[in-house]
Design an enzyme around this catalytic site. Structure first.
Site, mmCIF file in Angstrom:
data_model
loop_
_atom_site.group_PDB
_atom_site.id
_atom_site.type_symbol
_atom_site.label_atom_id
_atom_site.label_comp_id
_atom_site.label_asym_id
_atom_site.label_seq_id
_atom_site.Cartn_x
_atom_site.Cartn_y
_atom_site.Cartn_z
ATOM 1 N N SER A 186 49.655 43.503 34.628
ATOM 2 C CA SER A 186 50.741 44.099 35.370
ATOM 3 C C SER A 186 50.229 44.931 36.489
ATOM 4 O O SER A 186 49.344 44.847 37.189
ATOM 5 C CB SER A 186 51.990 44.290 34.892
ATOM 6 O OG SER A 186 53.042 44.422 35.477
ATOM 7 N N ASP A 340 57.460 34.409 36.472
ATOM 8 C CA ASP A 340 57.190 35.719 36.757
ATOM 9 C C ASP A 340 57.156 35.865 38.348
ATOM 10 O O ASP A 340 56.342 35.150 39.012
ATOM 11 C CB ASP A 340 55.862 35.754 36.193
ATOM 12 C CG ASP A 340 55.309 37.325 36.438
ATOM 13 O OD1 ASP A 340 56.063 38.145 36.984
ATOM 14 O OD2 ASP A 340 54.371 37.666 35.866
ATOM 15 N N HIS A 370 57.215 37.242 32.510
ATOM 16 C CA HIS A 370 56.150 38.242 32.639
ATOM 17 C C HIS A 370 56.202 39.243 31.384
ATOM 18 O O HIS A 370 57.335 39.458 30.776
ATOM 19 C CB HIS A 370 56.823 39.163 33.810
ATOM 20 C CG HIS A 370 56.043 40.346 34.169
ATOM 21 N ND1 HIS A 370 54.835 40.303 35.173
ATOM 22 C CD2 HIS A 370 55.976 41.563 34.056
ATOM 23 C CE1 HIS A 370 54.402 41.507 35.158
ATOM 24 N NE2 HIS A 370 54.769 42.140 34.461
#
Ligand SMILES: *[C@@H]1O[C@H](CO)[C@@H](O)[C@H](O)[C@H]1NC(C)=O
Ligand SMILES: *[C@@H]1O[C@H](CO)[C@@H](O)[C@H](O)[C@H]1NC(C)=O
Length: 400
Positions: A186, A340, A370
């Protein structure tokens, strides 16, 4: 029906309405994920209220998520875990026990959390970092938004990576200089990609990274209307609104940048030459385009560019570079998740890297949202996440 029963009925309908989120059928443990999502949503609402009342910044409340998952640096029979500092930046070291004299491999791991949350003690990383197969991992922290803004995060990570890649330091940790990997998920994937690019151009850095692993990374700030942003606007864990809040907090606490980003109207004319780097009409494989039609983002006020000069800097948005800056990048392993908002950032990077001849392994998870690294330990354990992590570790074990 008594009043109580009626009240209960209405309350349960309201709760069900609040908790129920229409997730795609192929997502495992949908109900658990929904509950978790409802908890996140609630925290988000509490954070909004506290912020509107002027009590606390939104992210201070959200930080509760990560502080709940605090883990102490606990060693076991296989790994020694310690907290230390490299050039004054806190890092957590995971050093395998066993043959002390043989050279080890190393992974520099950068945690996620939208540049606002987390730290070296965030529990989810423990599971990936202490996997016995992978040796000599380290894990690091950077100073967080909203207190600090870009380029502080980038520079913190860069400083540690540069420090660690010195021959004398690698020797001290008994690490083989030809077998060092950088990885992150991320926002950590964003920092890993950015640092890897910039290290290539640094004449002081003689040791080259062998591999970069980018796990659902955020890679661009120019177009928030990619098909993945459109399709997954309300997906759990990372809805579009939260992602844009994270992005804008990375640069400023002033919310005018986020408002412009919400309308995809944040790029001033002078930067419009950057659209081509993220033009999904060119870079996305057909199956991800579906029936979306490309329109280039609307140009925004030139004032934004002057006010927040960092937000189109490639150190923040590694997709925004010419091809020449991508050549020479190390072998790249990218994990993307179907549900995501960041999916297409990762896929476009895969296409662009392949175009310039960088070897890329792309693992796309068809049934994942995600943040799947968080779902390999209690309270939410997903077999698909565990499998993806196992694949990644196994690949790393063979290739690093
Ligand atoms: C970290 O992970 C290792 C290996 O999976 C496990 O043995 C250890 O208990 C974990 N430590 C913490 C603090 O969760
Ligand atoms: C995006 O790509 C499409 C297809 O190649 C092209 O027609 C369009 O002009 C491009 N737009 C921008 C802003 O780069």
């Amino acid at each position: 029906m008594g009043k109580k029963a009626l009240f209960l009925l209405i309350a349960s309908i309201l709760i069900a309405y609040y908790v129920y989120t229409p997730f795609p059928e192929n997502i495992e443990e949908r109900w658990k994920l929904m509950l978790m999502n409802a908890a996140f949503k609630t925290l988000g609402h509490v954070a909004d209220i506290a912020e509107n009342l002027g009590l606390m910044h939104h992210m201070e409340i959200m930080m509760l998520i990560t502080s709940m998952q605090y883990t102490a640096p606990l060693s076991d029979e296989k790994v020694t875990v310690t907290d230390t500092k490299m050039n004054d930046i806190p890092v957590r070291l995971y050093i395998p026990k066993g043959k002390p004299d043989s050279l080890k491999r190393a992974v520099i791991y950068i945690h996620g959390g939208g540049w606002c949350l987390g730290g070296t003690d965030w529990g989810y990383s423990n599971a990936t970092c202490s996997t016995p197969k992978c040796k000599g991992k380290d894990y690091r922290m950077y100073r967080l938004a909203p207190k600090y803004h870009f380029p502080v995060h980038f520079e913190d990570v860069y400083t540690v990576a540069k420090y660690f890649l010195q021959r004398s330091v690698l020797e001290q940790y008994k690490v083989d200089p030809s077998r060092v990997c950088i990885s992150g998920d991320s926002a950590g994937g964003n920092l890993a990609a950015a640092v890897t690019q910039q290290l290539l151009d640094d004449p002081d850095v003689k040791v080259k990274l062998k591999i970069q692993v980018l796990i659902y990374p955020a890679l661009q700030t120019i177009d928030f209307n990619l098909p993945s942003y459109q399709e997954n606007e309300n997906m759990p864990i990372l809805p579009k609104s939260l992602m844009l809040r994270f992005w804008s907090e990375y640069f400023t606490t002033d919310l005018s940048l986020m408002e412009a980003m919400e309308n995809n109207q944040h790029v001033p004319l002078e930067f419009s030459h950057l659209f081509k780097f993220v033009n999904w009409s060119d870079w996305l494989p057909e199956r991800f385009k579906r029936n979306h039609v490309y329109t280039s983002p609307t140009l925004g006020s030139p004032k934004l560019g002057q006010k927040y000069p960092g937000f189109l800097d490639p150190r923040a948005a590694p997709l925004l570079v010419e091809d020449i800056r991508l050549r020479g990048l190390p072998i790249t392993y990218v994990i993307t998740c179907q549900y995501d908002v960041l999916r297409d950032d990762g896929i476009i990077y895969v296409s662009r890297l392949r175009e310039v001849g960088v070897p890329v392994i792309h693992e796309h998870l068809e049934d994942a949202v995600h943040g799947m690294l968080m779902f390999i330990s209690s309270p939410l354990f997903l077999t698909s996440s565990q499998m993806a992590v196992n694949n990644y570790i196994e690949w790393l074990n063979k290739n690093l």
